[in-house]
Design a protein around this motif. Structure first.
Motif, PDB file in Angstrom:
ATOM      1  N   GLY A  76    -108.155-134.671  66.316  1.00 19.42           N
ATOM      2  CA  GLY A  76    -106.825-133.314  66.982  1.00 19.42           C
ATOM      3  C   GLY A  76    -107.742-131.850  67.041  1.00 19.42           C
ATOM      4  N   THR A  77    -106.965-131.007  67.580  1.00 20.95           N
ATOM      5  CA  THR A  77    -107.698-130.014  67.828  1.00 20.95           C
ATOM      6  C   THR A  77    -107.307-128.500  67.068  1.00 20.95           C
ATOM      7  OG1 THR A  77    -107.254-129.779  70.542  1.00 20.95           O
ATOM      8  CG2 THR A  77    -107.367-128.125  69.600  1.00 20.95           C
ATOM      9  N   VAL A  78    -108.045-127.806  67.015  1.00 21.58           N
ATOM     10  CA  VAL A  78    -107.930-126.996  65.761  1.00 21.58           C
ATOM     11  C   VAL A  78    -106.725-125.788  66.324  1.00 21.58           C
ATOM     12  CG1 VAL A  78    -108.361-125.094  64.464  1.00 21.58           C
ATOM     13  CG2 VAL A  78    -109.034-127.695  64.498  1.00 21.58           C
ATOM     14  N   LEU A  79    -105.973-125.468  65.929  1.00 20.95           N
ATOM     15  CA  LEU A  79    -104.962-123.770  66.579  1.00 20.95           C
ATOM     16  C   LEU A  79    -104.716-122.785  65.863  1.00 20.95           C
ATOM     17  CD1 LEU A  79    -101.821-126.086  67.988  1.00 20.95           C
ATOM     18  CD2 LEU A  79    -103.441-125.551  69.397  1.00 20.95           C
ATOM     19  N   PHE A  80    -105.239-122.812  64.783  1.00 25.25           N
ATOM     20  CA  PHE A  80    -105.397-122.048  63.795  1.00 25.25           C
ATOM     21  C   PHE A  80    -106.654-122.281  62.401  1.00 25.25           C
ATOM     22  CE2 PHE A  80    -103.889-119.186  60.299  1.00 25.25           C
ATOM     23  CZ  PHE A  80    -104.094-117.710  60.669  1.00 25.25           C
ATOM     24  N   SER A  81    -107.043-121.143  61.776  1.00 20.72           N
ATOM     25  CA  SER A  81    -108.000-120.875  61.019  1.00 20.72           C
ATOM     26  C   SER A  81    -108.346-120.325  60.746  1.00 20.72           C
ATOM     27  CB  SER A  81    -108.738-122.341  61.481  1.00 20.72           C
ATOM     28  OG  SER A  81    -110.082-122.127  59.681  1.00 20.72           O
ATOM     29  N   GLY A  82    -107.271-119.421  59.113  1.00 22.29           N
ATOM     30  CA  GLY A  82    -107.108-118.304  59.008  1.00 22.29           C
ATOM     31  C   GLY A  82    -106.325-117.806  57.324  1.00 22.29           C
ATOM     32  N   SER A  83    -105.850-116.942  57.040  1.00 28.30           N
ATOM     33  CA  SER A  83    -104.860-116.868  55.785  1.00 28.30           C
ATOM     34  C   SER A  83    -103.827-115.971  56.316  1.00 28.30           C
ATOM     35  CB  SER A  83    -106.060-115.938  55.085  1.00 28.30           C
ATOM     36  OG  SER A  83    -105.452-115.427  53.748  1.00 28.30           O
ATOM     37  N   ILE A  84    -102.569-117.019  56.140  1.00 22.04           N
ATOM     38  CA  ILE A  84    -101.610-116.243  56.105  1.00 22.04           C
ATOM     39  C   ILE A  84    -100.596-116.140  54.456  1.00 22.04           C
ATOM     40  CG2 ILE A  84    -101.419-117.079  58.347  1.00 22.04           C
ATOM     41  CD1 ILE A  84     -99.121-119.320  57.034  1.00 22.04           C
ATOM     42  N   VAL A  85     -99.705-115.078  54.282  1.00 20.79           N
ATOM     43  CA  VAL A  85     -99.296-115.345  52.758  1.00 20.79           C
ATOM     44  C   VAL A  85     -98.609-115.841  52.326  1.00 20.79           C
ATOM     45  CG1 VAL A  85     -97.322-113.559  51.858  1.00 20.79           C
ATOM     46  CG2 VAL A  85     -98.660-112.249  54.125  1.00 20.79           C
ATOM     47  N   LYS A  86     -97.730-117.089  53.288  1.00 18.74           N
ATOM     48  CA  LYS A  86     -97.751-117.911  51.890  1.00 18.74           C
ATOM     49  C   LYS A  86     -98.344-119.076  52.057  1.00 18.74           C
ATOM     50  CE  LYS A  86     -92.685-117.843  51.631  1.00 18.74           C
ATOM     51  NZ  LYS A  86     -90.888-118.190  52.297  1.00 18.74           N
ATOM     52  N   GLY A  87     -99.241-119.214  52.918  1.00 15.93           N
ATOM     53  CA  GLY A  87    -100.012-120.591  53.079  1.00 15.93           C
ATOM     54  C   GLY A  87    -101.338-120.514  52.579  1.00 15.93           C
ATOM     55  N   VAL A  93    -103.563-128.086  62.998  1.00 11.36           N
ATOM     56  CA  VAL A  93    -104.183-128.983  63.478  1.00 11.36           C
ATOM     57  C   VAL A  93    -103.362-129.657  65.327  1.00 11.36           C
ATOM     58  CG1 VAL A  93    -105.659-131.208  64.072  1.00 11.36           C
ATOM     59  CG2 VAL A  93    -105.887-130.061  62.361  1.00 11.36           C
ATOM     60  N   LEU A  94    -103.742-129.694  66.232  1.00 11.11           N
ATOM     61  CA  LEU A  94    -102.663-130.483  67.111  1.00 11.11           C
ATOM     62  C   LEU A  94    -102.727-131.218  67.202  1.00 11.11           C
ATOM     63  CD1 LEU A  94    -100.393-130.187  68.869  1.00 11.11           C
ATOM     64  CD2 LEU A  94    -101.662-129.728  70.328  1.00 11.11           C
ATOM     65  N   GLY A  95    -101.909-132.448  67.095  1.00 12.53           N
ATOM     66  CA  GLY A  95    -102.576-134.550  66.529  1.00 12.53           C
ATOM     67  C   GLY A  95    -102.103-134.413  67.656  1.00 12.53           C
ATOM     68  N   PRO A  96    -102.021-136.340  67.540  1.00 15.36           N
ATOM     69  CA  PRO A  96    -101.715-137.060  68.936  1.00 15.36           C
ATOM     70  C   PRO A  96    -100.227-137.057  68.675  1.00 15.36           C
ATOM     71  CG  PRO A  96    -103.103-137.928  67.464  1.00 15.36           C
ATOM     72  CD  PRO A  96    -103.039-137.036  67.053  1.00 15.36           C
ATOM     73  N   LYS A  97     -99.266-137.656  69.703  1.00 13.99           N
ATOM     74  CA  LYS A  97     -98.394-137.275  70.056  1.00 13.99           C
ATOM     75  C   LYS A  97     -97.225-135.406  70.241  1.00 13.99           C
ATOM     76  CE  LYS A  97     -97.816-142.319  68.251  1.00 13.99           C
ATOM     77  NZ  LYS A  97     -96.669-142.971  66.934  1.00 13.99           N
TER      78      LYS A  97
END
Length: 174
Positions: A76-87, A93-97
């Motif tokens: 897939g393709t990484v759309l976001f990598s970083g820090s968010i409050v809850k996660g 990652v955007l993958g197949p389908k």
């Protein structure tokens, strides 16, 4: 080639790959926590309630030792990598389908936005960041459809959201 042109070429290549990913029929799936097996998470945790401010748990938590490698479950393709409050530290990652694969609570993230990944490629390490602080190290893993499946809707709490969320237990075992 100028800097601006290089950026445009890279963006065009990434966009082409993103579009192509939506049409790829085969998926090479792996469990996202290295060394983990199906016994390392509770099969009943998907859509479990009550679950904090989310109401229901829209993924699975895979437990392991701190700093264990976390890998992409799909090409897939990484759309976001970083820090968010809850996660906490997350990778999306955007993958197949046209499915989004969400990896949360990691100690470290190694993936970069628009990076192309292969199934099994390291994207970070296991941790307890975000709202998992103080809990045993684990990875929260969710899968979201961009194209809804209305036949999955049921009468459970927030059951209408099942049109978008895929049960990772079933997905990883296919």
């Amino acid at each position: 080639m100028g800097r601006r042109r290089k950026i445009l070429v890279k963006a065009a290549v990434c966009l082409s790959v993103i579009v192509a990913l939506g049409f790829l029929p085969a998926e090479r799936k792996v469990i996202p926590v290295m060394g983990a097996s199906f016994e390392d998470w509770n099969n009943e945790s998907f859509w479990y309630e009550p679950w904090g401010s989310s109401g229901v748990h829209k993924g699975i938590d895979i437990f392991g030792e701190s700093a264990t490698d976390v890998v992409s479950t799909v090409d897939g393709t990484v759309l976001f990598s970083g820090s968010i409050v809850k996660g906490g530290n997350v990778v999306l990652v955007l993958g197949p389908k046209w499915r989004l694969h969400y990896f949360a609570h990691m100690d470290t993230t190694l993936a970069s936005p628009l990076e192309l990944l292969s199934s099994g490629e390291k994207i970070g390490t296991l941790g307890s960041t975000g709202n998992a602080k103080g809990k045993p190290p684990h990875l929260h893993y969710s899968i979201v459809r961009l194209i809804p499946a209305p036949w999955e809707i049921d009468n459970s709490t927030q059951g209408y959201k099942k049109a978008f969320f895929i049960n990772p237990n079933l997905y990883l075992r296919e």
